[in-house]
Design an enzyme around this catalytic site. Structure first.
Site, short mmCIF file in Angstrom:
data_model
loop_
_atom_site.label_atom_id
_atom_site.label_comp_id
_atom_site.label_asym_id
_atom_site.label_seq_id
_atom_site.Cartn_x
_atom_site.Cartn_y
_atom_site.Cartn_z
N ASP A 130 0.87 -1.20 0.00
CA ASP A 130 0.00 0.00 0.00
C ASP A 130 0.90 1.24 0.00
O ASP A 130 0.89 2.04 0.93
CB ASP A 130 -0.90 -0.06 1.24
CG ASP A 130 -1.95 1.04 1.25
OD1 ASP A 130 -2.19 1.65 0.20
OD2 ASP A 130 -2.54 1.27 2.33
C1 SPV Z 1 -7.41 1.55 3.30
O1 SPV Z 1 -8.29 0.72 3.48
O2 SPV Z 1 -6.67 1.54 2.32
C2 SPV Z 1 -7.22 2.63 4.28
C3 SPV Z 1 -7.58 2.39 5.65
O3 SPV Z 1 -6.71 3.66 3.92
S1 SPV Z 1 -6.18 1.89 6.51
O4 SPV Z 1 -5.56 0.81 5.83
O5 SPV Z 1 -6.69 1.57 7.83
O6 SPV Z 1 -5.28 3.03 6.58
MG MG Z 2 -5.82 3.54 2.11
#
Ligand code: SPV
Ligand code: MG
Length: 335
Positions: A63
């Site tokens: 991510d």
């Molecule tokens: C996502 O689901 O990508 C988010 C929420 O941004 S978190 O992963 O909790 O940051």
């Molecule tokens: Mg996110």
């Protein structure tokens, strides 16, 4: 049967605005692909969280903006095509500066997305639960990004949710509130206050001091013990279940893979997995069967013979569909 992709962007945006304005905390469920989106809608959730973390992970990526913004956009288009409820797209940091963000906003509107969440971190972003004290965007720069996004949206209904990571980054409550106030002033339609505390004390204090100045959004990934009643009392508009379908599907795949590997057979797994019929229903297989009857079968039907066929002649073969085009003729028969 669900209406697939028939809801207009304006309808979805109006519904999303109504959810933000609701006095009841509205739960949004994560989808990382179109099939998950269908399940979220079918279950009854009023809207979908198109999670950046979920989409990246399902692509086998971090991510950290490893997937390009157009790759992510393609996935969200599959989600809106397959569903009719509003989608709140996780726009990370907006994939660059104000200019990248306003282009994203225009493209999201074209792809039937109701709203975008944009967070005050730096591109390329890092997931909120990785590391500590991540650097945040300059407040004025982020406000310019929000204003550019609002100016770029092609319809009034589109919503921009400004997400502050001040609590996640350890900047404290006052900075979180100041940032949220500036983002609201810059035109954000709602504020998403993110926290990685294991109880809701941070977001509840934030909500009390925010005092309903604009709709509040939270994601109780770590403070999962918090009840709907607590969120209601705090005046929280939206509760995002940010990654639960992804995590559930990973666990299910691990379990079934391990079982089949261990047992060297598929029989034991069968009662615990979705039926083929269930998958056909989720992708609306029957619609294609009916469409084939309408558009394809008349073309394939044997023509009447021009002259009486000689008694010994072989029956005229019906042209076959290619393997790829072959589908059951009268509904779906598989389990
Ligand atoms: C996502 O689901 O990508 C988010 C929420 O941004 S978190 O992963 O909790 O940051
Ligand atoms: Mg996110």
């Amino acid at each position: 049967m669900l209406a697939i992709g028939t809801t207009t962007a304006a309808e979805r945006q109006a519904r999303f605005r109504a959810l933000l304005a609701s006095s009841e905390p509205e739960y949004l469920m994560e989808a990382h692909n179109a099939l998950a989106g269908r399940i979220v809608e079918e279950t009854g959730f009023p809207a979908i969280w198109a999670s950046g973390f979920g989409i990246a992970s399902s692509l086998g990526l971090r991510d950290s903006n490893e997937a390009s913004w157009t790759q992510v956009l393609d996935i969200v288009e599959f989600i809106t095509d397959a569903t009719s409820i509003p989608v709140l797209f996780d726009g990370d940091t907006g994939f660059g500066n104000f200019n990248n963000f306003r282009r994203l906003v225009r493209k999201l509107g074209q792809r039937q997305v109701a709203a975008v969440s944009v967070e005050d971190k730096l591109f390329p972003k890092t997931n909120s639960f990785v590391g500590e004290c991540q650097p945040l965007a300059d407040v004025a720069e982020f406000c310019g990004k929000l204003r550019a996004g609002k100016d770029a949206q092609s319809s009034d209904g589109f919503c921009i949710v400004a997400r502050t990571e001040a609590l996640i980054s350890g900047r404290g409550m006052n900075e979180a509130l100041d940032r949220a106030a500036a983002y609201h002033e810059a035109g954000a339609d709602a504020v998403f206050v993110h926290s990685k505390a294991t109880t809701a004390h941070e977001v509840l204090e934030f909500a009390a001091r925010w005092d309903r100045r604009a709709p509040l959004v939270v994601a109780p990934t770590t403070y999962h013990g918090t009840t709907c009643a607590q969120f209601r009392e705090a005046g929280i508009s939206m509760v995002i279940c940010a990654n639960h379908n992804l995590r559930a599907s990973v666990r299910a795949m691990q379990d079934v893979s391990a079982r089949i590997f261990r047992e060297r057979g598929v029989a034991g797994a069968e009662p615990d997995i979705a039926s083929m019929r269930d998958i056909f229903r989720l992708v609306n297989q029957d619609e294609l069967t009916h469409a084939e009857a309408e558009y394809l079968l008349p073309v394939l039907a044997p023509e009447p013979p021009l002259a009486p066929a000689p008694a010994a002649a072989a029956p005229r073969p019906v042209p076959e569909l290619s393997r790829e085009g072959a589908t059951p003729r009268a509904g779906v028969a598989a389990r």
